[in-house]
Scaffold this motif. Structure first.
Motif, PDB file in Angstrom:
ATOM      1  N   ARG A  47      10.163  11.456  -0.469  1.00 51.89           N
ATOM      2  CA  ARG A  47       9.186  12.377  -1.065  1.00 51.89           C
ATOM      3  C   ARG A  47       7.767  11.833  -1.001  1.00 51.89           C
ATOM      4  N   SER A  48       7.628  10.488  -0.815  1.00 53.68           N
ATOM      5  CA  SER A  48       6.279   9.925  -0.783  1.00 53.68           C
ATOM      6  C   SER A  48       5.663  10.022   0.616  1.00 53.68           C
ATOM      7  N   SER A  49       6.402  10.634   1.543  1.00 51.96           N
ATOM      8  CA  SER A  49       5.897  10.764   2.921  1.00 51.96           C
ATOM      9  C   SER A  49       4.835  11.854   3.017  1.00 51.96           C
ATOM     10  N   GLY A  50       3.958  11.715   4.015  1.00 50.95           N
ATOM     11  CA  GLY A  50       2.957  12.750   4.293  1.00 50.95           C
ATOM     12  C   GLY A  50       3.602  14.098   4.616  1.00 50.95           C
ATOM     13  N   ARG A  51       4.898  14.099   4.992  1.00 56.10           N
ATOM     14  CA  ARG A  51       5.572  15.371   5.321  1.00 56.10           C
ATOM     15  C   ARG A  51       5.725  16.272   4.109  1.00 56.10           C
ATOM     16  N   GLY A 107       0.804  -1.229   0.000  1.00 52.46           N
ATOM     17  CA  GLY A 107       0.000   0.000   0.000  1.00 52.46           C
ATOM     18  C   GLY A 107       0.831   1.270   0.000  1.00 52.46           C
ATOM     19  N   HIS A 108       2.165   1.167   0.184  1.00 53.26           N
ATOM     20  CA  HIS A 108       2.997   2.376   0.162  1.00 53.26           C
ATOM     21  C   HIS A 108       3.731   2.457  -1.172  1.00 53.26           C
ATOM     22  N   ALA A 109       4.636   3.449  -1.282  1.00 51.17           N
ATOM     23  CA  ALA A 109       5.250   3.725  -2.590  1.00 51.17           C
ATOM     24  C   ALA A 109       6.640   3.089  -2.739  1.00 51.17           C
ATOM     25  N   ARG A 159       6.280   5.141  13.686  1.00 53.92           N
ATOM     26  CA  ARG A 159       5.128   5.848  14.259  1.00 53.92           C
ATOM     27  C   ARG A 159       4.243   6.348  13.129  1.00 53.92           C
ATOM     28  N   HIS A 160       3.066   5.749  13.008  1.00 50.13           N
ATOM     29  CA  HIS A 160       2.201   6.072  11.863  1.00 50.13           C
ATOM     30  C   HIS A 160       0.812   6.489  12.318  1.00 50.13           C
ATOM     31  N   ASP A 161       0.124   7.257  11.440  1.00 46.73           N
ATOM     32  CA  ASP A 161      -1.230   7.713  11.751  1.00 46.73           C
ATOM     33  C   ASP A 161      -2.203   6.533  11.658  1.00 46.73           C
ATOM     34  N   PRO A 162      -3.043   6.296  12.702  1.00 46.64           N
ATOM     35  CA  PRO A 162      -4.074   5.252  12.560  1.00 46.64           C
ATOM     36  C   PRO A 162      -5.147   5.664  11.553  1.00 46.64           C
ATOM     37  N   VAL A 163      -5.225   6.971  11.279  1.00 42.22           N
ATOM     38  CA  VAL A 163      -6.132   7.482  10.242  1.00 42.22           C
ATOM     39  C   VAL A 163      -5.487   8.767   9.722  1.00 42.22           C
ATOM     40  N   ILE A 164      -5.455   8.922   8.410  1.00 43.50           N
ATOM     41  CA  ILE A 164      -4.780  10.084   7.808  1.00 43.50           C
ATOM     42  C   ILE A 164      -5.730  11.282   7.739  1.00 43.50           C
ATOM     43  N   VAL A 165      -7.038  10.991   7.649  1.00 43.13           N
ATOM     44  CA  VAL A 165      -8.059  12.005   7.342  1.00 43.13           C
ATOM     45  C   VAL A 165      -7.923  13.319   8.133  1.00 43.13           C
ATOM     46  N   ILE A 196     -10.100   9.208   1.224  1.00 46.03           N
ATOM     47  CA  ILE A 196      -8.730   8.916   1.709  1.00 46.03           C
ATOM     48  C   ILE A 196      -8.657   7.450   2.116  1.00 46.03           C
ATOM     49  N   LYS A 197      -7.626   6.767   1.648  1.00 46.24           N
ATOM     50  CA  LYS A 197      -7.510   5.340   1.994  1.00 46.24           C
ATOM     51  C   LYS A 197      -6.980   5.184   3.430  1.00 46.24           C
ATOM     52  N   PRO A 198      -7.139   3.971   3.987  1.00 44.75           N
ATOM     53  CA  PRO A 198      -6.579   3.744   5.328  1.00 44.75           C
ATOM     54  C   PRO A 198      -5.048   3.843   5.275  1.00 44.75           C
ATOM     55  N   THR A 199      -4.436   4.308   6.350  1.00 42.97           N
ATOM     56  CA  THR A 199      -2.964   4.417   6.406  1.00 42.97           C
ATOM     57  C   THR A 199      -2.346   3.077   6.008  1.00 42.97           C
ATOM     58  N   PRO A 200      -1.463   3.065   5.029  1.00 47.02           N
ATOM     59  CA  PRO A 200      -0.901   1.761   4.617  1.00 47.02           C
ATOM     60  C   PRO A 200       0.039   1.133   5.653  1.00 47.02           C
ATOM     61  N   SER A 201       0.837   1.940   6.389  1.00 46.51           N
ATOM     62  CA  SER A 201       1.810   1.360   7.340  1.00 46.51           C
ATOM     63  C   SER A 201       1.082   0.963   8.622  1.00 46.51           C
ATOM     64  N   ILE A 202       0.839  -0.329   8.778  1.00 50.62           N
ATOM     65  CA  ILE A 202       0.131  -0.835   9.967  1.00 50.62           C
ATOM     66  C   ILE A 202       1.005  -1.889  10.645  1.00 50.62           C
ATOM     67  N   SER A 259      -3.415  14.626  -6.213  1.00 50.09           N
ATOM     68  CA  SER A 259      -1.950  14.604  -6.074  1.00 50.09           C
ATOM     69  C   SER A 259      -1.530  14.481  -4.604  1.00 50.09           C
ATOM     70  N   ILE A 260      -2.496  14.553  -3.688  1.00 46.47           N
ATOM     71  CA  ILE A 260      -2.171  14.382  -2.255  1.00 46.47           C
ATOM     72  C   ILE A 260      -2.062  12.877  -1.974  1.00 46.47           C
ATOM     73  N   GLY A 261      -0.995  12.449  -1.292  1.00 50.43           N
ATOM     74  CA  GLY A 261      -0.817  11.025  -0.978  1.00 50.43           C
ATOM     75  C   GLY A 261      -2.040  10.460  -0.277  1.00 50.43           C
ATOM     76  N   ALA A 262      -2.425   9.242  -0.622  1.00 54.21           N
ATOM     77  CA  ALA A 262      -3.525   8.499   0.011  1.00 54.21           C
ATOM     78  C   ALA A 262      -4.918   8.908  -0.486  1.00 54.21           C
ATOM     79  N   VAL A 263      -5.027   9.909  -1.358  1.00 53.38           N
ATOM     80  CA  VAL A 263      -6.357  10.253  -1.912  1.00 53.38           C
ATOM     81  C   VAL A 263      -6.665   9.277  -3.043  1.00 53.38           C
ATOM     82  N   LYS A 264      -7.792   8.612  -2.938  1.00 53.58           N
ATOM     83  CA  LYS A 264      -8.153   7.581  -3.920  1.00 53.58           C
ATOM     84  C   LYS A 264      -9.410   7.910  -4.692  1.00 53.58           C
ATOM     85  N   GLY A 265     -10.109   8.967  -4.328  1.00 54.48           N
ATOM     86  CA  GLY A 265     -11.329   9.329  -5.063  1.00 54.48           C
ATOM     87  C   GLY A 265     -11.585  10.812  -4.942  1.00 54.48           C
TER      88      GLY A 265
END
Ligand SMILES: Cc1cc2nc3c(=O)[nH]c(=O)nc-3n(C[C@H](O)[C@H](O)[C@H](O)COP(=O)(O)O)c2cc1C
Length: 367
Positions: free
Chosen positions: A125-129, A105-107, A324-330, A297-303, A237-243
């Motif tokens: 560069r594929s990070s939410g940062r 699910g990640h890049a 350390r990852h977001d349980p939800v990106i939204v 927004i899809k669920p955070t891929p890093s689980i 173009s925002i990471g994790a946006v699927k629709g």
């Protein structure tokens, strides 16, 4: 790396990696004379910052912005506004395992295929940062739009299956809600749902809705730079946006023309619409009603739960992702959607200034 810039006249170029020295943006096309200080930008960045609740990654990052150029004696000069946020919470050791395998699910896999190697410390560069630069640029766009009477407001509409009720809509509550939800009751249910997912080392997706009020009619170019097409590119173009949806979006496919069409009516001497299924855009051009868009927004891929994947040696393996990852990106992406919407709208407002000869002549008469 191509494709780090967005916009025509008001243009943002983001740069930097999540675990490098810092991340930032160069904003070109900011008109001279805008009062601008770091606090104007910081307010927006604070809404994106991690570590603010149990529902976002526990990484503590101050994300303090510095303006490096383009401002003199508190006002923009018309030259590029460059902004930096230093990375202060790097824990690259968390990522040493990721070097050897591809996170589902990640890049990771696609970056390796494209470049032959990758910055595995936090996704580079594929990070939410990366979205810090977008939010900093968007803060400037919002400040300019405000002066034109245009307000951009995004919020969490849905987390998993839990949706806000418009009868409970409380705009003031959005900034107080840790999930950026305008409905307190929905927020309670969403928190329960997220807590159950955190216990299962899993993550959730959701939907962000964004409304633009005070929009003038006539904004957007009629073919490739349609307002809805530009917004779709900005948001997708925002990471994790699927629709992406405008107005009633995919629901329109189920409707008849009679039900879907928004009837025009005269109100106070002005052409208005009875309904707004179109979400404020007709023929790629704003019609003067509110612009309504949504991002899935899809669920955070890093689980941390155990998953199957493949390593760089081509072996099937089982993993449990550390770090350390977001349980939800939204909730953290709400301000990113708001920022990208503002950048797109301001840019097309500026492009539109050249659309009519009479207005160009009027402008140069007073020049
Ligand atoms: C604000 C924000 C925060 C994010 N946080 C994380 C995170 O903590 N962990 C993670 O795996 N992905 C996170 N992502 C998502 C990844 O960046 C994204 O899924 C990845 O780059 C793959 O791109 P794609 O989902 O668009 O295909 C975040 C995205 C955004 C916009």
């Amino acid at each position: 790396m191509a494709g780090s810039g967005f916009g025509n006249i008001f243009r943002i170029n983001t740069w930097g990696e999540s675990h490098g020295k810092g991340v930032g943006v160069v904003v070109d096309g900011v008109p001279a004379g805008l009062e601008l200080c770091e606090e104007d930008i910081q307010r927006y960045l604070n809404r994106r910052k991690p570590g603010q609740s149990v529902y976002t990654t526990p990484r503590k990052e101050d994300d303090t912005v510095e303006i490096l150029s383009g401002v003199f004696e508190g006002k923009t000069t018309g030259t590029p506004v460059s902004m930096i946020v230093y990375n202060t919470s790097q824990r690259s050791k968390d990522y040493s395992e990721i070097k050897e395998y591809y996170r589902p699910g990640h890049a990771d896999y696609t970056f390796d295929q494209k470049y032959g190697f990758r910055d595995y410390t936090g996704g580079g560069r594929s990070s939410g940062r990366e979205t810090i630069g977008r939010v900093a640029g968007g803060a400037i766009a919002c400040k300019i739009l405000e002066q034109m009477g245009i307000e951009v407001c995004a919020y969490t509409k849905q987390i998993g299956d839990i949706e806000i009720e418009y009868d409970n809509f409380d705009k003031e509550y959005i900034s107080k809600s840790t999930l950026s939800m305008p409905d307190k009751e929905a927020e309670v249910k969403a928190k329960e749902y997220l807590e159950s997912l955190i216990a299962q080392k899993n993550s959730s997706g959701g939907i962000i809705e964004c409304i633009v009020k005070g929009m003038k009619p006539g904004i957007g170019e009629p073919v490739f730079d349609k307002l809805d097409a530009c917004l779709a590119k900005a948001i997708m173009s925002i990471g994790a946006v699927k629709g992406f949806e405008i107005g009633i979006g995919f629901e329109a496919a189920k409707m008849t023309g009679y039900d879907n069409n928004d009837s025009f009516v005269m109100r106070d001497g002005k052409v208005t619409k009875k309904t707004n299924n179109a979400g404020g855009i007709l023929g790629g051009i704003s019609d003067g009603s509110d612009i309504v868009l949504r991002a899935a927004i899809k669920p955070t891929p890093s689980i941390a739960s155990i998953q199957n994947t493949v390593n760089r040696s081509g072996e099937d393996i089982e993993i449990s992702i550390k770090g350390r990852h977001d349980p939800v990106i939204v909730p953290r992406a709400v301000v990113v959607v708001e920022a990208m919407t503002a950048v797109t709208i301001l840019d097309l407002l500026l492009v539109n200034m050249a659309s009519r000869l009479d207005r160009i002549i009027d402008f140069y008469k007073i020049y």
